[in-house]
Enzyme design. Structure first.
Site, short mmCIF file in Angstrom:
data_model
loop_
_atom_site.label_atom_id
_atom_site.label_comp_id
_atom_site.label_asym_id
_atom_site.label_seq_id
_atom_site.Cartn_x
_atom_site.Cartn_y
_atom_site.Cartn_z
N ILE A 74 -2.33 -7.66 14.35
CA ILE A 74 -1.23 -7.47 15.32
C ILE A 74 -1.72 -6.67 16.52
O ILE A 74 -1.52 -7.04 17.68
CB ILE A 74 -0.05 -6.75 14.64
CG1 ILE A 74 0.40 -7.55 13.42
CG2 ILE A 74 1.11 -6.55 15.62
CD1 ILE A 74 1.32 -6.80 12.48
N LYS A 82 8.69 -16.89 -10.82
CA LYS A 82 7.87 -15.82 -11.39
C LYS A 82 6.71 -16.42 -12.19
O LYS A 82 6.93 -17.29 -13.04
CB LYS A 82 8.76 -14.95 -12.29
CG LYS A 82 8.07 -13.75 -12.85
CD LYS A 82 9.01 -12.95 -13.73
CE LYS A 82 8.23 -11.88 -14.47
NZ LYS A 82 9.01 -11.27 -15.53
N ASN A 101 0.85 -1.21 0.00
CA ASN A 101 0.00 0.00 0.00
C ASN A 101 0.88 1.25 0.00
O ASN A 101 2.10 1.15 -0.06
CB ASN A 101 -0.96 -0.02 1.19
CG ASN A 101 -0.20 -0.10 2.50
OD1 ASN A 101 0.53 0.82 2.85
ND2 ASN A 101 -0.33 -1.21 3.22
N ALA A 150 1.45 1.32 11.59
CA ALA A 150 1.67 0.62 10.32
C ALA A 150 0.36 0.36 9.58
O ALA A 150 -0.68 0.12 10.19
CB ALA A 150 2.37 -0.70 10.58
N LYS A 197 -11.18 -3.68 18.90
CA LYS A 197 -9.81 -4.13 19.21
C LYS A 197 -9.46 -3.86 20.68
O LYS A 197 -8.33 -4.10 21.10
CB LYS A 197 -8.80 -3.45 18.27
CG LYS A 197 -9.08 -3.73 16.79
CD LYS A 197 -7.90 -3.38 15.88
CE LYS A 197 -8.31 -3.52 14.43
NZ LYS A 197 -7.20 -3.65 13.51
#
Ligand code: PMT
Length: 406
Positions: free
Chosen positions: A308, A290, A211, A276, A342
């Site tokens: 996490i 590949k 991202n 993050a 969370k």
């Protein structure tokens, strides 16, 4: 302001209109008990008279490197050793560039290179000069070198424009300098873990899912805590930034590696800040070679990555947990949802669709949401946002601890 009492401060003045405020800065430093010696660049002398600074500081003002009379009293190396702190205010764009380049072609730049004392700069310049890529690059280098950057403020400028670039007010600079000299600032002794940057989920040896996170926000948070005296562990995804000067940095690539690194070092951490942008999904399997373009369509099966932040917040001895929520709509509602789901102490709602905010920009705006209230930070430079956030987190961590004390 006891931290400045009895300290030796070199006040460097460079050539900008804000040089007139340096006289008040010298006076306030003296009022705080510091011994102040002033050094002016050749262009600073065009803006304000050395005599004024001599009167305020009570000491002769030095302007030249090769001044045999002054050098015979205290040579420039001795002068650099004398300082407990060096502050350059105002610091022009040109001076910041020379400092970042390690120049030593006049007395002030030589002192900055020769001193082992903490070095701070209070930039002052036109708003366009402040936002130019070259200035941004120089600030990244200076911060990575451990130079403390104070301000600048936003507002009307001498050139008639309005925006960021005004030198911070002398009282604010003095307060920031006292913070730099403080042996134990508010975050002193705290162990803080920060995650930063994107993750990279490999599809095959040459391709992957990632991202737009640059790591700037997370690195700024890590640096702000380190500058406030915390012992910082930074767990970083792949970014192109210089190390932010923290106690420990662990570089990782994928979400699973970030999860493993965080859990290997989380024991004993007081605060966990998850900045993050972690990939929620990864390819189910990774091709060892590949993938060739033999087919018109390819189906990629993605599986969930571990969360996490949620896993840290669920630990029995969980640290004070702060999450970030990058959202493009219903920002506050979704962020509150993450606070609850969370089980976080704070969540920083980040509207990444707003201009000058979120991924890869140098500036940001956050709405920091707790269980009982919310605080807006910014719009401001990510470094400034991080400093304010660091103070807020430290305060809330202490409040929570006090409330839990029997
Ligand atoms: O890096 P920059 O270019 O400076 O940009 C900064 C930023 C936009 C990346 C940052 O300000 C930000 O908003 N970070 C969170 C980005 C995000 O992915 O948020 P989220 O809503 O997907 O995740 C919520 C929280 O859970 C975050 O704290 C995230 O770190 C954490 N998380 C998410 C998924 C996962 N598997 N594990 C996690 O720990």
């Amino acid at each position: 302001m006891g931290e400045l009492n009895g300290k030796h401060v070199i006040l460097g003045i460079t050539g900008g209109i804000a040089a007139y405020k340096a006289a008040e800065l010298a006076r306030r430093l003296k009022d705080a008990g510091a011994a102040v010696r002033v050094v002016m660049t050749a262009s600073a002398v065009e803006f304000v008279s050395p005599l004024t600074l001599q009167a305020v500081s009570g000491q002769p003002v030095r302007t030249r490197l090769l001044d045999s009379e002054a050098e015979s009293g205290m040579d420039h190396i001795e002068f650099a050793r004398w300082a407990d702190l060096v502050v350059v205010a105002p610091a022009t764009a040109n001076f910041l560039a020379r400092l970042a380049g390690g120049f030593a072609d006049d007395l002030l730049s030589t002192l900055c290179l020769a001193t082992e004392a903490p070095l701070a700069v209070a930039p002052a310049m036109n708003r366009v000069m402040w936002s130019k890529a070259a200035t941004r690059r120089n600030l990244v280098v200076l911060r990575a070198d451990g130079v403390r950057v104070i301000g600048p403020d936003e507002g009307s400028q001498a050139c008639g424009e309005t925006g960021p670039g005004r030198m911070s007010e002398p009282a604010d600079i003095v307060a920031a300098l006292a913070g730099i000299l403080s042996p134990r600032s508010a975050a002193g002794g705290l162990k803080v873990m920060v995650t930063a940057g994107p993750t990279f989920e490999a599809i095959d040896p040459v391709r992957g899912i990632t991202n737009h996170s640059s790591g700037k926000m997370g690195y700024a948070v890590a640096r702000a805590f380190a500058e406030a005296g915390a012992r910082v562990t930074l767990v970083s995804g792949p970014v192109h930034l210089p190390p932010p000067g923290v106690e420990r940095q662990i570089d990782v690539r994928s979400a699973q590696e970030m999860y493993d690194a965080v859990h290997a070092a989380i024991a004993g951490q007081h605060v966990f800040v998850a900045v993050a942008a972690v990939a929620d999904y990864r390819p189910e399997s990774q091709e060892s070679h590949k993938i060739k373009k033999n087919e018109d369509t390819v189906t990629l099966t993605l599986v969930r990555n571990p969360d996490i932040l949620a896993s840290v917040a669920a630990l029995r001895d969980a640290p004070f947990c702060v999450g970030f929520a990058a959202e493009t709509r219903d920002v506050e509602t979704y962020a509150r949802g993450k606070l609850e789901a969370k089980k976080l102490d704070l969540v920083c709602a980040n509207d990444v669709s707003a201009p000058g905010s979120g991924f890869n920009s140098d500036t940001n705006t956050l709405l920091v949401i707790g269980r009982d209230d919310s605080v807006r930070i910014g719009p401001a430079d990510k470094e400034e946002v991080a400093r304010i956030l660091c103070q807020l987190i430290t305060k809330r961590y202490e409040q929570k601890n006090r409330a839990q004390d029997p």
